[in-house]
Design an enzyme around this catalytic site. Structure first.
Site, mmCIF file in Angstrom:
data_model
loop_
_atom_site.group_PDB
_atom_site.id
_atom_site.type_symbol
_atom_site.label_atom_id
_atom_site.label_comp_id
_atom_site.label_asym_id
_atom_site.label_seq_id
_atom_site.Cartn_x
_atom_site.Cartn_y
_atom_site.Cartn_z
ATOM 1 N N LYS A 61 3.172 2.960 1.071
ATOM 2 C CA LYS A 61 2.565 2.446 2.303
ATOM 3 C C LYS A 61 3.629 2.116 3.354
ATOM 4 O O LYS A 61 3.531 2.521 4.506
ATOM 5 C CB LYS A 61 1.736 1.180 2.016
ATOM 6 C CG LYS A 61 0.669 1.369 0.947
ATOM 7 C CD LYS A 61 -0.117 0.076 0.695
ATOM 8 C CE LYS A 61 0.690 -1.073 0.140
ATOM 9 N NZ LYS A 61 1.222 -0.852 -1.224
ATOM 10 N N ARG B 244 17.465 -5.840 -2.921
ATOM 11 C CA ARG B 244 16.320 -5.521 -3.774
ATOM 12 C C ARG B 244 15.397 -6.726 -3.813
ATOM 13 O O ARG B 244 15.849 -7.866 -3.691
ATOM 14 C CB ARG B 244 16.787 -5.175 -5.199
ATOM 15 C CG ARG B 244 17.426 -3.802 -5.263
ATOM 16 C CD ARG B 244 17.900 -3.447 -6.659
ATOM 17 N NE ARG B 244 18.817 -2.324 -6.590
ATOM 18 C CZ ARG B 244 18.460 -1.040 -6.766
ATOM 19 N NH1 ARG B 244 17.220 -0.734 -7.064
ATOM 20 N NH2 ARG B 244 19.345 -0.086 -6.651
ATOM 21 N N ARG C 246 -6.248 -7.285 1.147
ATOM 22 C CA ARG C 246 -5.996 -7.067 -0.274
ATOM 23 C C ARG C 246 -7.076 -7.662 -1.156
ATOM 24 O O ARG C 246 -6.999 -7.540 -2.378
ATOM 25 C CB ARG C 246 -4.672 -7.761 -0.621
ATOM 26 C CG ARG C 246 -3.571 -6.845 -1.129
ATOM 27 C CD ARG C 246 -2.335 -7.715 -1.280
ATOM 28 N NE ARG C 246 -1.287 -7.152 -2.049
ATOM 29 C CZ ARG C 246 -0.193 -6.577 -1.515
ATOM 30 N NH1 ARG C 246 -0.072 -6.420 -0.223
ATOM 31 N NH2 ARG C 246 0.753 -6.151 -2.315
ATOM 32 N N ARG D 141 1.411 -7.332 -10.910
ATOM 33 C CA ARG D 141 0.970 -6.882 -9.590
ATOM 34 C C ARG D 141 -0.043 -5.744 -9.708
ATOM 35 O O ARG D 141 -0.986 -5.668 -8.923
ATOM 36 C CB ARG D 141 2.183 -6.441 -8.758
ATOM 37 C CG ARG D 141 3.020 -7.643 -8.293
ATOM 38 C CD ARG D 141 4.443 -7.259 -7.942
ATOM 39 N NE ARG D 141 4.542 -6.387 -6.800
ATOM 40 C CZ ARG D 141 5.618 -5.637 -6.523
ATOM 41 N NH1 ARG D 141 6.664 -5.681 -7.327
ATOM 42 N NH2 ARG D 141 5.631 -4.890 -5.464
ATOM 43 N N ARG E 152 13.469 0.906 -6.020
ATOM 44 C CA ARG E 152 13.356 0.589 -4.588
ATOM 45 C C ARG E 152 14.436 -0.382 -4.125
ATOM 46 O O ARG E 152 14.748 -1.369 -4.774
ATOM 47 C CB ARG E 152 11.984 -0.037 -4.312
ATOM 48 C CG ARG E 152 11.864 -0.623 -2.900
ATOM 49 C CD ARG E 152 10.442 -0.811 -2.451
ATOM 50 N NE ARG E 152 9.647 -1.714 -3.265
ATOM 51 C CZ ARG E 152 8.345 -1.920 -3.080
ATOM 52 N NH1 ARG E 152 7.695 -1.277 -2.110
ATOM 53 N NH2 ARG E 152 7.686 -2.749 -3.855
HETATM 54 P P1 ADP Z 1 4.046 -3.921 -2.152
HETATM 55 O O1 ADP Z 1 4.723 -3.290 -0.973
HETATM 56 O O2 ADP Z 1 4.827 -3.683 -3.399
HETATM 57 O O3 ADP Z 1 2.608 -3.542 -2.257
HETATM 58 P P2 ADP Z 1 3.992 -6.344 -0.596
HETATM 59 O O4 ADP Z 1 5.315 -6.419 0.054
HETATM 60 O O5 ADP Z 1 2.853 -5.840 0.206
HETATM 61 O O6 ADP Z 1 4.115 -5.494 -1.947
HETATM 62 O O7 ADP Z 1 3.582 -7.770 -1.171
HETATM 63 C C1 ADP Z 1 4.471 -8.557 -1.926
HETATM 64 C C2 ADP Z 1 3.760 -9.827 -2.355
HETATM 65 O O8 ADP Z 1 3.383 -10.589 -1.197
HETATM 66 C C3 ADP Z 1 2.462 -9.636 -3.129
HETATM 67 O O9 ADP Z 1 2.681 -9.434 -4.518
HETATM 68 C C4 ADP Z 1 1.731 -10.941 -2.843
HETATM 69 O O10 ADP Z 1 2.251 -12.005 -3.614
HETATM 70 C C5 ADP Z 1 2.107 -11.212 -1.384
HETATM 71 N N1 ADP Z 1 1.153 -10.594 -0.439
HETATM 72 C C6 ADP Z 1 1.409 -9.584 0.442
HETATM 73 N N2 ADP Z 1 0.312 -9.270 1.139
HETATM 74 C C7 ADP Z 1 -0.679 -10.104 0.680
HETATM 75 C C8 ADP Z 1 -2.053 -10.254 1.003
HETATM 76 N N3 ADP Z 1 -2.663 -9.493 1.932
HETATM 77 N N4 ADP Z 1 -2.755 -11.202 0.327
HETATM 78 C C9 ADP Z 1 -2.175 -11.974 -0.599
HETATM 79 N N5 ADP Z 1 -0.887 -11.884 -0.952
HETATM 80 C C10 ADP Z 1 -0.130 -10.952 -0.312
HETATM 81 P P1 ADP Z 2 4.705 0.324 -0.836
HETATM 82 O O1 ADP Z 2 4.967 -0.156 0.574
HETATM 83 O O2 ADP Z 2 3.361 0.965 -0.980
HETATM 84 O O3 ADP Z 2 4.939 -0.746 -1.865
HETATM 85 P P2 ADP Z 2 7.179 1.876 -0.487
HETATM 86 O O4 ADP Z 2 6.936 2.665 0.758
HETATM 87 O O5 ADP Z 2 8.069 0.698 -0.395
HETATM 88 O O6 ADP Z 2 5.754 1.480 -1.163
HETATM 89 O O7 ADP Z 2 7.734 2.898 -1.600
HETATM 90 C C1 ADP Z 2 8.101 2.450 -2.899
HETATM 91 C C2 ADP Z 2 9.370 3.179 -3.360
HETATM 92 O O8 ADP Z 2 9.056 4.559 -3.584
HETATM 93 C C3 ADP Z 2 10.497 3.176 -2.335
HETATM 94 O O9 ADP Z 2 11.722 3.104 -3.037
HETATM 95 C C4 ADP Z 2 10.348 4.510 -1.602
HETATM 96 O O10 ADP Z 2 11.612 5.011 -1.143
HETATM 97 C C5 ADP Z 2 9.782 5.410 -2.693
HETATM 98 N N1 ADP Z 2 8.797 6.387 -2.201
HETATM 99 C C6 ADP Z 2 7.883 6.215 -1.209
HETATM 100 N N2 ADP Z 2 7.109 7.322 -1.069
HETATM 101 C C7 ADP Z 2 7.535 8.201 -2.018
HETATM 102 C C8 ADP Z 2 7.125 9.533 -2.394
HETATM 103 N N3 ADP Z 2 6.115 10.161 -1.770
HETATM 104 N N4 ADP Z 2 7.798 10.126 -3.392
HETATM 105 C C9 ADP Z 2 8.803 9.493 -4.041
HETATM 106 N N5 ADP Z 2 9.239 8.256 -3.747
HETATM 107 C C10 ADP Z 2 8.610 7.597 -2.736
#
Ligand code: ADP
Ligand code: ADP
Ligand code: ZN
Length: 216
Positions: free
Chosen positions: A13, A160, A88, A172, A127
């Site tokens: 995303k 990280r 979410r 998660r 990541r």
């Molecule tokens: P990812 O990119 O791996 O999906 P996020 O960066 O979006 O993770 O979220 C990291 C953490 O922040 C979540 O595990 C949660 O604890 C909190 N968080 C983010 N967005 C929301 C939301 N819309 N509602 C509740 N908690 C959230």
């Molecule tokens: P989200 O915001 O949904 O949690 P991220 O965009 O942060 O996901 O992507 C998670 C990890 O996977 C990052 O390290 C990113 O560089 C990698 N990544 C994202 N899209 C792809 C893809 N299509 N193929 C392989 N790796 C990806």
């Protein structure tokens, strides 16, 4: 354009949101990034959110709804925005509807990223991101053009996330399937849902996303 990017942690995303920002000039509103900024700044919200985030659970609906509601009133959101990681829960989805309706705005589309669990775990484990501009990288799948130097801003500092470890990732994913995946049906019923194959290579996913946006 007002978009929602929906999908489990690691689905891509944030990566795709950055590309939409560059191409379409609308801001990315990542609740995860906003909450991490609050944690780092040591605000009240940050203090309440930290332990919850470290455990891989969800921060309260009340807190995130307030953050987003305030954010979309900023002038840079006037021409649209990308919601990344929000809503979410069904409560957050209903609040989003109410928020937009109150402002006389509509939702353009919800893009769902489909990726299987093994791949999500692998992605999150590799990541890391630029400490200065937030650009997202991966140990093997998305490395900077010059080793150790951010493509976008030239910084040599990377970080990280504390929650990107296998144990928290399991929690998660459970939270995603229980609390967030019902939104797929919710937006499907409203005719707003489009799904992309998130397993494909990053450029291929971008092409699919652009194809959806071109039809709006
Ligand atoms: P990812 O990119 O791996 O999906 P996020 O960066 O979006 O993770 O979220 C990291 C953490 O922040 C979540 O595990 C949660 O604890 C909190 N968080 C983010 N967005 C929301 C939301 N819309 N509602 C509740 N908690 C959230
Ligand atoms: P989200 O915001 O949904 O949690 P991220 O965009 O942060 O996901 O992507 C998670 C990890 O996977 C990052 O390290 C990113 O560089 C990698 N990544 C994202 N899209 C792809 C893809 N299509 N193929 C392989 N790796 C990806
Ligand atoms: Zn950078």
């Amino acid at each position: 354009m007002r978009l929602i990017l929906l999908g489990p942690p690691g689905a891509g995303k944030g990566t795709q949101a950055q590309r939409i920002v560059e191409k379409h000039g609308i801001p990315q509103l990542s609740t995860g990034d906003m909450l991490r900024a609050a944690v780092n700044a040591g605000t009240d919200v940050g203090k309440r959110a930290k332990a919850v985030m470290d455990a891989g659970k969800l921060v309260s609906d009340e807190i995130v709804i307030a953050i987003v509601s305030e954010r979309i009133d900023q002038p840079d959101c006037a021409n649209g925005f990308i919601l990344d990681g929000f809503p979410r829960t069904l409560v957050q989805a209903d609040a989003t509807e109410a928020m937009l309706r109150a402002k006389g705005l509509g939702l353009s589309v919800v893009i769902e990223f489909r990726v299987d669990d093994d791949e999500l775990v692998r992605r999150v484990a590799g990541r890391y991101s630029c400490a200065q501009c937030g650009s997202v990288y991966h140990d093997t799948d998305k490395v900077p053009a010059a080793e150790g130097v951010c493509d976008k801003c030239g910084s040599t500092h990377f970080k990280r996330r504390p929650d990107d470890n296998p144990e928290t990732m399991t929690a998660r994913l459970q939270v995603y399937y229980k609390e967030t995946s019902p939104l797929i049906g919710y937006y499907h019923a409203k005719g707003k849902l489009r799904s992309v194959d998130g397993i494909a290579e990053i450029d291929q996913v971008t092409a699919e996303v652009e194809n959806i946006l071109s039809k709006l």
